[in-house]
Design an enzyme around this catalytic site. Structure first.
Site, PDB file in Angstrom:
ATOM      1  N   GLU A  14       0.824  -1.256   0.012  1.00 23.58           N
ATOM      2  CA  GLU A  14       0.019   0.045   0.021  1.00 23.58           C
ATOM      3  C   GLU A  14       0.870   1.146   0.023  1.00 23.58           C
ATOM      4  O   GLU A  14       1.915   1.231   0.404  1.00 23.58           O
ATOM      5  CB  GLU A  14      -0.892  -0.047   1.035  1.00 23.58           C
ATOM      6  CG  GLU A  14      -0.053   0.027   2.641  1.00 23.58           C
ATOM      7  CD  GLU A  14      -1.279  -0.102   3.644  1.00 23.58           C
ATOM      8  OE1 GLU A  14      -2.351  -0.571   3.484  1.00 23.58           O
ATOM      9  OE2 GLU A  14      -0.923   0.442   4.857  1.00 23.58           O
ATOM     10  N   HIS A  33       8.324  -0.010  14.146  1.00 24.34           N
ATOM     11  CA  HIS A  33       6.840   0.081  13.906  1.00 24.34           C
ATOM     12  C   HIS A  33       6.105  -0.284  15.067  1.00 24.34           C
ATOM     13  O   HIS A  33       5.058  -0.850  15.023  1.00 24.34           O
ATOM     14  CB  HIS A  33       6.654  -0.873  12.736  1.00 24.34           C
ATOM     15  CG  HIS A  33       7.127  -0.631  11.304  1.00 24.34           C
ATOM     16  ND1 HIS A  33       6.965   0.612  10.899  1.00 24.34           N
ATOM     17  CD2 HIS A  33       8.261  -1.394  10.931  1.00 24.34           C
ATOM     18  CE1 HIS A  33       7.782   0.581   9.751  1.00 24.34           C
ATOM     19  NE2 HIS A  33       8.526  -0.459   9.609  1.00 24.34           N
ATOM     20  N   ARG A  85      -8.886  -7.292  20.304  1.00 21.01           N
ATOM     21  CA  ARG A  85      -8.550  -7.688  21.553  1.00 21.01           C
ATOM     22  C   ARG A  85      -8.533  -6.304  22.188  1.00 21.01           C
ATOM     23  O   ARG A  85      -8.664  -5.211  21.770  1.00 21.01           O
ATOM     24  CB  ARG A  85      -7.355  -8.555  21.514  1.00 21.01           C
ATOM     25  CG  ARG A  85      -6.129  -7.484  20.789  1.00 21.01           C
ATOM     26  CD  ARG A  85      -4.781  -8.323  20.755  1.00 21.01           C
ATOM     27  NE  ARG A  85      -3.797  -7.615  20.119  1.00 21.01           N
ATOM     28  CZ  ARG A  85      -3.163  -6.525  20.186  1.00 21.01           C
ATOM     29  NH1 ARG A  85      -3.450  -5.760  21.188  1.00 21.01           N
ATOM     30  NH2 ARG A  85      -2.317  -5.939  19.071  1.00 21.01           N
TER      31      ARG A  85
END
Length: 759
Positions: free
Chosen positions: A269, A304, A362
């Site tokens: 992307e 990240h 979660r």
């Protein structure tokens, strides 16, 4: 009437802080809350993919009788999140069952739980990921439900299916929602259909040939992001800025994805150059209601992965904030979401446009900041909705009060590219929790940070009336957070919290790289004060610790004779392992004493004139605390001595370290070894010996004995605490020894490769 309802709700759902409860009942808050638009829950819709919910969506009826909560649950996790769940269960009178690996037999979560059962060896694949063993323990112990925490099995749809088949409740979303949102390609299709904007890219649920991915990358243009289809936590992600980088990055991402998720599929992307990471906490119940509990900013990351989070996200307009919440609720409704979830967005700093990134099905690591600004217990919310009760609050009743930060304390070395560290928590001292400061702890002093698991030690969460106050509380707490035994990121977090750009809300995911020079300033020579306190510690620890009232001349006999002037010399050097770019050179400290408890101290640092401290009164007030009158002012300094690990060979020339916590800063010093050991170590290092920097798993060995190598060439790839570590040749030469094989577990200091340097 509205005021009465708010007062009743505050009583039914006690908030974390009294001032928050008061604010809910205040006219100003009610006026602001009533201005929020009603959620679109008035239209009935079938709940097609709920495992245990049937019927139609309705507005939560908070006056309806509540179903009882579980009486016993199993927590399929470890560390601080397991302890966090146990605390809420204790509050609610719910019994807890812990599970543990061999490495965690004496862990805090095991001690806190009502019952605890062994799963297996330390490796998570043989313990915390063993669904069959966890289900067996749940049935044996009589647990009715399983809370997965985060990580491990928390987003595993197969696990949720197996629990349902065994008559156990999974405290999490429905299976279909997990499957849909667990696939980055399928989730984007669902989001686009629901009107949630997505980043332009190429994704499919089917495996794609490399040639096709290359073609799509050229079509999309660079820079771009390669991301594992089943990714999370930064695993299987690579930024690619040119066509030449694409294939190596693709191979690396696929290899990491295969190891982490057993699936090497990736998507690509467009890469936004100045993105912010903004996420929205959502919650759904079994009746089909979904609410947003405001957003968080998690932009400051390394590898990240998040390192500090805050709520609400600073600098957003009311329009953008509302749009984010609306889109997050739409995303959750699109998959009939149940329980706690987080919808993550990339927000373009240049345009304020945002795009769906992924949904974490979660409870998030950073959920405490949302709890701090809303006063809600999200674990209790999870237990309520898993028991088929409605959401505790309606959308317009969810408060947003003040500002909160969470700082994650990791065992890692920020100055060495945040390389994880392992070992014992030799010493740990934390700030005192309060209404505005919360600690999420899972590992007390004496615990061991293991190579097998994530290196998160704990979380520090601060709440204030506004961002400035919350940041001030966080900074003070970090000053008081002391750890010795493993490298941590505490000093880095302190630099981050005090950074002018961070204070000024200049946030994006490239923050650390952009401000690297400010966040990692050159290491200065240790101050004379620190060196003096270190020397006093070494001197005074030779005397038995005595209450101040009982100190007499006789207590100094261990290091002096009658009528003598006692003199001691000490040498220190900065620790190059922990600081990487620390200044070289040895500092010398001379202490002269003619009267017990009184000292004259001379400190000589490299290239500086000596500093003299005269008539210093000093004593040990605890085994780690030195109290002295440096500069005519009483100073308390904590000093912790650490011996080298046994696995480090003598030729590594590593001796004891001193960790000194002085006036809000930590300094680590080495007591330099004898010159002959330094000489041997220099000879060994020049021969091109490559050793394991920590206990690790050998992922790959790229050379064989006799191979020629160039400086900078990859020779071994290790993995420790979910992080790949690439070891490279330091010299040109020929490989003379390969001391490891793929799949080996190696200890810290083990010789892996030896290279004979070319002439």
């Amino acid at each position: 009437m509205l005021r009465k309802r708010a007062t009743r709700l505050a009583a039914q759902h006690p908030l974390r802080h009294p001032e928050v409860g008061a604010a809910i009942a205040s006219t100003r808050f009610l006026r602001a809350a009533s201005a929020r638009p009603e959620p679109s829950t008035s239209v009935a819709r079938p709940l097609s993919n709920r495992t245990y919910a049937r019927g139609f969506a309705t507005v939560p009826d908070l006056s309806a009788p509540r179903k009882p909560l579980f009486t016993k649950i199993l927590i399929a996790n470890r560390g601080e999140i397991a302890c966090r769940v146990i605390r809420t269960c204790r509050k609610l009178g719910i019994s807890t069952v812990a599970v543990y690996s061999d490495a965690d037999e004496n862990a805090l979560h095991v001690q806190m739980a009502d019952e605890a059962y062994r799963l297996g060896p330390a490796v998570s694949a043989e313990s915390y990921l063993r669904m069959d063993k966890i289900i067996e323990v749940a049935k044996r112990s009589g647990a009715q439900a399983i809370h997965p925490g985060y990580g491990f099995l928390s987003e595993n749809a197969k696990f949720a299916e197996q629990l349902a088949a065994e008559g156990l409740v999974f405290i999490g979303p429905g299976v279909e929602a997990m499957k849909s949102m667990g696939s980055k390609s399928e989730s984007k299709d669902i989001m686009l259909a629901a009107g949630v904007p997505c980043v332009p890219g190429y994704h499919t649920s089917e495996p794609v040939p490399v040639a096709e991915l290359e073609a799509q990358a050229r079509k999309l243009g660079y820079p771009l992001l390669i991301k594992a289809v089943l990714g999370g936590g930064g695993k299987g992600m690579r930024i690619v800025r040119s066509a030449d980088e694409f294939l190596p990055a693709l191979e690396s991402a696929q290899r990491e994805a295969l190891k982490a998720f057993s699936d090497e599929r990736v998507l690509i992307e467009r890469w936004i150059e100045r993105p912010r990471h903004v996420e929205v906490q959502v919650f759904g119940d079994a009746m089909g209601n979904v609410v947003s509990l405001w957003e968080r900013d998690c932009s400051v990351q390394r590898r990240h992965q998040k390192i500090i989070e805050e709520a609400p996200a600073p600098g957003l307009s009311d329009e953008v904030r509302k749009d984010l919440s609306d889109k997050a609720v739409a995303a959750a409704k699109a998959v009939n979401y149940l329980g706690a979830g987080t919808v993550e967005f990339i927000l373009d700093c240049d345009t304020d446009e945002f795009y769906f990134m992924e949904m974490n099905t979660r409870l998030q690591v950073e959920h405490p900041v949302t709890e701090m600004i809303t006063g809600q217990d999200l674990v209790q919310w999870q237990l309520e909705v898993a028991s088929e009760n409605p959401l505790p609050l309606r959308q317009e009743e969810i408060p947003r009060i003040g500002h909160a930060f969470e700082a994650r304390i990791y065992a890692e070395n920020p100055r060495n590219n945040f390389l994880p560290d392992v070992g014992p928590l030799l010493y740990k001292s934390t700030p005192q929790p309060s209404a505005s400061l919360r600690l999420e702890e899972g590992f007390p002093q004496g615990s061991n940070i293991e190579v097998y698991y994530d290196p998160l030690i704990s979380k520090v969460v601060a709440h204030g009336r506004d961002r400035t106050e919350a940041l001030r509380i966080l900074s003070k707490a970090l000053d008081e957070y002391h750890v010795a035994g493993v490298a941590t990121n505490v000093e880095f977090l302190k630099a981050l919290a005090g950074n002018e750009a961070f204070i000024g809300q200049e946030l994006d995911t490239g923050f650390i790289a952009k401000h690297h020079a400010e966040l990692f300033p050159p290491i200065s020579v240790p101050s004379p004060d620190v060196l003096a306190q270190a020397a006093l510690f070494l001197l005074l620890r030779e005397q038995p610790l005595q209450p101040a009232a009982t100190i007499s001349p006789w207590h100094s006999l261990a290091f002096r004779r009658f009528s003598d002037v006692y003199t001691r010399h000490f040498k220190f050097q900065p620790d190059p392992v922990l600081t990487q770019d620390s200044p070289s050179g040895i500092s010398e400290v001379t202490i002269v004493s003619s009267n017990p408890g009184s000292f004259d101290i001379a400190v000589k640092t490299p290239d500086e004139e000596p500093v003299i401290f005269a008539d210093v009164k000093a004593q040990m007030t605890s085994p780690t605390m030195v109290s002295s009158t440096l500069n005519a002012q009483m100073v308390n300094t904590t000093v912790v001595q650490q011996s080298p690990p046994l696995a480090v060979p003598p030729t590594a020339a590593v001796t004891d370290r001193l960790h000194i916590f002085h006036e809000g800063s930590k300094t680590t010093l080495l007591i330099p070894p004898p010159n002959y050991l330094l000489q041997i170590a220099a000879e060994v290092m020049s021969s091109g010996v490559i050793r394991a920097p920590m206990p690790s798993l050998v992922v790959d060995v790229h050379v064989q004995k006799g191979d020629p190598v160039k400086k900078g060439q990859t020779v071994v790839v290790l993995e420790s605490m979910k992080t790949e570590i690439v070891l490279r040749a330091e010299v040109d030469g020929v490989v003379t020894l390969v001391g490891c094989k793929k799949g080996n577990m190696v200890e810290e200091g083990k010789e892996l490769i030896s290279i004979e340097e070319s002439a």
